[in-house]
Design a protein around this motif. Structure first.
Motif, PDB file in Angstrom:
ATOM      1  N   TYR B  50       4.569  -2.691  19.668  1.00  0.00           N
ATOM      2  CA  TYR B  50       3.135  -2.821  19.369  1.00  0.00           C
ATOM      3  C   TYR B  50       2.410  -2.902  20.710  1.00  0.00           C
ATOM      4  CZ  TYR B  50       4.393  -3.675  14.522  1.00  0.00           C
ATOM      5  OH  TYR B  50       4.885  -3.540  13.250  1.00  0.00           O
ATOM      6  N   SER B  51       2.186  -1.738  21.288  1.00  0.00           N
ATOM      7  CA  SER B  51       1.749  -1.706  22.686  1.00  0.00           C
ATOM      8  C   SER B  51       0.263  -2.001  22.860  1.00  0.00           C
ATOM      9  CB  SER B  51       2.083  -0.346  23.279  1.00  0.00           C
ATOM     10  OG  SER B  51       1.586   0.661  22.426  1.00  0.00           O
ATOM     11  N   ARG B  53      -3.230  -3.943  22.238  1.00  0.00           N
ATOM     12  CA  ARG B  53      -3.781  -5.220  21.769  1.00  0.00           C
ATOM     13  C   ARG B  53      -5.300  -5.120  21.650  1.00  0.00           C
ATOM     14  NH1 ARG B  53      -3.685 -10.501  25.453  1.00  0.00           N
ATOM     15  NH2 ARG B  53      -5.814  -9.874  25.888  1.00  0.00           N
ATOM     16  N   GLN B  82      -5.124  -8.368  17.370  1.00  0.00           N
ATOM     17  CA  GLN B  82      -4.387  -7.379  16.576  1.00  0.00           C
ATOM     18  C   GLN B  82      -3.484  -6.608  17.513  1.00  0.00           C
ATOM     19  OE1 GLN B  82      -7.334  -4.858  14.701  1.00  0.00           O
ATOM     20  NE2 GLN B  82      -6.834  -5.706  12.702  1.00  0.00           N
ATOM     21  N   PHE B  83      -2.284  -6.358  17.073  1.00  0.00           N
ATOM     22  CA  PHE B  83      -1.357  -5.549  17.849  1.00  0.00           C
ATOM     23  C   PHE B  83      -1.051  -4.300  17.026  1.00  0.00           C
ATOM     24  CE2 PHE B  83      -0.904  -9.849  19.272  1.00  0.00           C
ATOM     25  CZ  PHE B  83      -0.844  -9.732  20.652  1.00  0.00           C
ATOM     26  N   ILE B  84      -1.209  -3.158  17.671  1.00  0.00           N
ATOM     27  CA  ILE B  84      -1.097  -1.906  16.924  1.00  0.00           C
ATOM     28  C   ILE B  84       0.161  -1.151  17.350  1.00  0.00           C
ATOM     29  CG2 ILE B  84      -2.263   0.286  16.418  1.00  0.00           C
ATOM     30  CD1 ILE B  84      -4.884  -1.346  16.992  1.00  0.00           C
ATOM     31  N   GLY B  85       0.946  -0.754  16.366  1.00  0.00           N
ATOM     32  CA  GLY B  85       2.198  -0.054  16.664  1.00  0.00           C
ATOM     33  C   GLY B  85       2.416   1.104  15.723  1.00  0.00           C
ATOM     34  N   GLN B  90       0.835   0.755  11.985  1.00  0.00           N
ATOM     35  CA  GLN B  90       1.161  -0.640  11.665  1.00  0.00           C
ATOM     36  C   GLN B  90       0.318  -1.572  12.519  1.00  0.00           C
ATOM     37  OE1 GLN B  90       5.645   0.102  10.021  1.00  0.00           O
ATOM     38  NE2 GLN B  90       5.478  -0.976  11.952  1.00  0.00           N
ATOM     39  N   ILE B  91      -0.260  -2.558  11.861  1.00  0.00           N
ATOM     40  CA  ILE B  91      -1.153  -3.480  12.565  1.00  0.00           C
ATOM     41  C   ILE B  91      -0.734  -4.907  12.246  1.00  0.00           C
ATOM     42  CG2 ILE B  91      -3.564  -4.208  12.867  1.00  0.00           C
ATOM     43  CD1 ILE B  91      -3.812  -1.175  11.359  1.00  0.00           C
TER      44      ILE B  91
END
Lengths: 169, 253
Positions: B50-51, B53, B82-85, B90-91
């Motif tokens: 989850y690179s 932020r 929130q971390f987004i991957g 996917q959050i």
């Protein structure tokens, strides 16, 4: 029918302590609660936030695309088909990256700028009238960064770059 | 909720063209834990894959909408990150008051979705220690893209606003929210149904937003939380099946 006798004002005075002014605090409270509930439900869903955000953006872009020559009451060019097309394409890319812009602004030379503003930082995508694009990022301290989209940064990376810039603490 | 027998065999039915646009698991915790944003920042290094932020804000209307003297304002506070991957699909949301995990389309399987959420929740759990869980929710946002020439919404969906037969039946738009207690499992269903702009011409899109949640919990057991999620998943499937018709089943199969 006898005329209705209006009681003297002094007669009403004795009711004053019991008079309840009718307001609508419950209604106002309900309105506030609903507003918060709907906005929180919308915010919880990324899909809905982006979907509704994109609808607004496309509506605004459609309005901008309908501007006529001289729309600024001087001699501004209407946004070119190339600038509108490039804007539409990059907006879809941005939706994929889960970000929506703050404003869409036409330029007098037939281009379209898409703005993203957060606190003291601003990023915008300049869609020139020939369809070329640049990403510009600047802050209140005058630090500016300009990237040509395509040569300096692939369009697929623009969304992430904007998010990183605006969310930097 | 008394479940018709015919629905039971549908509860695990797989649809090739499942209309799920987003699945969300939401877990809220007791806010007496003194958590700060700086505590959540630590997670940046602990969420592999989850690179990206982002700051997470809560916007709230405060004040009153009073006649003549509008005093309502919108307050915005940062409540987490929130971390987004998975290429934006996917959050993971880590808030001061809880955790959420969201999977956008294409949705894979419940097991993959749940396991990823569990993994991320475990990271959050390390930060909040033994904080009590106060609310759990499972929400699926579906978008049904129906043929533009549909005769009647009733042919496709079974939960939508009923219009008096004395009024014209053509609907340009609608938004309906119902909250239906699920007394047998101590939960609440929040069902939103709305027409939304379609992804392409010649279709009418209807959002079927199913949120099964339970408030007022005081659970310190993660096992209980995930068992509840399993129960909600079965209920959510039944509710979905209860909202659509065989014509829709054919459309998404």
């Amino acid at each position: 029918m006898p005329a209705l006798q209006v009681p003297p004002v002094s007669h009403l005075d004795r009711f004053v302590p019991a008079i309840r002014r009718v307001e609508t605090p419950n209604y106002a409270e309900l309105l506030r609660e609903w507003s918060n509930m709907f906005s929180q439900r919308l915010a919880q869903s990324t899909f809905l936030t982006i979907k509704y955000g994109l609808i607004n953006v496309e509506q605004e872009l459609n309005k901008v695309s309908e501007l006529q020559h001289g729309w600024d009451s001087y001699a501004a060019e209407p946004p070119s088909a190339e600038a509108i097309g490039a804007s539409r394409t990059i907006l879809r890319e941005l939706a994929g990256a889960l970000i929506c812009p703050s404003a869409i602004v036409p330029s007098a030379e037939g281009g379209v700028s898409i703005y993203f503003i957060k606190d003291d930082r601003t990023a915008y995508i300049e869609n020139y009238n020939d369809g070329a694009q640049a990403l510009v990022m600047y802050d209140r301290n005058g630090c500016t960064d300009v990237l040509e989209i395509g040569s300096d940064i692939p369009s697929a990376d623009v969304g992430n770059r904007i998010s990183r810039y605006l969310d930097r603490t | 909720m008394e479940i018709p027998k015919w629905m039971l065999w549908l509860q695990n039915r797989h649809y090739d063209k499942a209309p799920i646009r987003e699945a969300i698991i939401d877990i809220q915790i007791d806010q007496t834990i003194p958590l700060k944003l700086a505590d959540l920042e630590i997670l940046s290094d602990r969420v592999p894959g989850y690179s990206e932020r982002r700051n997470l804000f809560l916007r709230q209307v405060t004040g009153q909408f009073s006649a003549g003297q509008p005093t309502a304002t919108i307050k915005q506070d940062q409540v987490g990150y929130q971390f987004i991957g998975a290429e934006g699909k996917q959050i993971a949301g880590f808030r001061l008051d809880g955790f959420a995990f969201s999977r956008l389309a294409p949705y894979q399987t419940w097991e993959q979705f749940r396991d990823e959420a569990k993994k991320l929740w475990a990271l959050y759990r390390q930060l909040v220690g033994s904080a009590l869980v106060t609310r759990v929710g499972l929400r699926y946002v579906n978008q049904l893209d129906l043929p533009m020439n549909l005769r009647d919404f009733r042919d496709y969906i079974r939960s939508y606003p009923e219009i008096s037969s004395d009024l014209p039946q053509q609907l340009a738009s609608f938004f309906m929210q119902v909250q239906i207690p699920q007394t047998d499992i101590g939960a609440m269903l929040i069902l939103n149904t709305a027409i939304v702009p379609p992804p392409e011409p010649n279709v009418v899109s209807v959002v079927l937003d199913i949120d099964v949640n339970k408030e007022g919990l005081k659970s310190s057991s993660d096992e209980e939380v995930w068992n509840t999620m399993e129960m909600f998943r079965v209920r959510k499937n039944l509710i979905f099946e209860g909202c659509i018709t065989n014509t829709t089943r054919e459309l998404i199969s």
